[in-house]
Design an enzyme around this catalytic site. Sequence first.
Site, mmCIF file in Angstrom:
data_model
loop_
_atom_site.group_PDB
_atom_site.id
_atom_site.type_symbol
_atom_site.label_atom_id
_atom_site.label_comp_id
_atom_site.label_asym_id
_atom_site.label_seq_id
_atom_site.Cartn_x
_atom_site.Cartn_y
_atom_site.Cartn_z
ATOM 1 N N GLY A 155 0.800 -1.227 0.000
ATOM 2 C CA GLY A 155 0.000 0.000 0.000
ATOM 3 C C GLY A 155 0.827 1.269 0.000
ATOM 4 N N HIS A 156 2.147 1.161 0.094
ATOM 5 C CA HIS A 156 2.999 2.356 0.190
ATOM 6 C C HIS A 156 4.134 2.250 -0.816
ATOM 7 C CE1 HIS A 156 5.627 5.467 1.968
ATOM 8 N NE2 HIS A 156 4.542 5.920 2.565
#
Lengths: 141, 89
Positions: free
Chosen positions: A42-43
């Site tokens: 997610g990053h």
Amino acid sequence: MDPAAMLPHRPPFLFVSRVVLVQPGCAEAQWRVTGSEDFLRGHFPGRPLVPGVLLGEALAQTAGLALAGEALAGAREPARMGMLAQIDLRFRSAAEPPCTIVLRAQGIGSIGSLHRFDVSALVDDRCVATGSLALSVPDRS
Amino acid sequence: VATTREQVAEAVREIIRVDLKFEGLELPDDLQLVGGGLALDSLDLLMIVTGVEKRFGHKISQKKLGRDTMGTIGAFVDFTHRELAEAGK
């Protein structure tokens, strides 16, 4: 040296893969980021970057190694859990996995149970973060 | 060249304003660091001491830090100035 033998942290929240150097008041360690870590999904999707907040935690763990180094040298009581009391970091560039992040912590002073460190993180000799932090080592009581 | 008291005072005030984020505040010599006045905690005091140590390249013994040396801004400036003078800095 096994980082798990010197720090209370455990996966998935142990961000020191290898201890390079531990001396009273200073330490150098490495964090190998493979790119398969769950938080990188997610990053960010399609462009994984090591989150700055985790770099800060990795540097705090490296400072914890420096405190453990003082205990090994007999300069203080055996290591107890150091809690992050203050952190001030500047992020100079992105850490893009896969990469090995070199983490450094140098003690610059103490008052009572508080210990302050200058810290830096590098990838391929490029500074990705620099600043200072303080660890609090509470009394046993 | 020996460090002047004014240089020490300027450094201490800069640390309080910038590092401890008390920007824009009057910082007279008689302002208390602990208790009333700024009501700093031990982490704030550690940041002042290590900030001064870094700026002037002089290590201050933890044993010398107390109410008499860190009671007010002026007391800490005087103490640090004396320390530096005794160390020839």
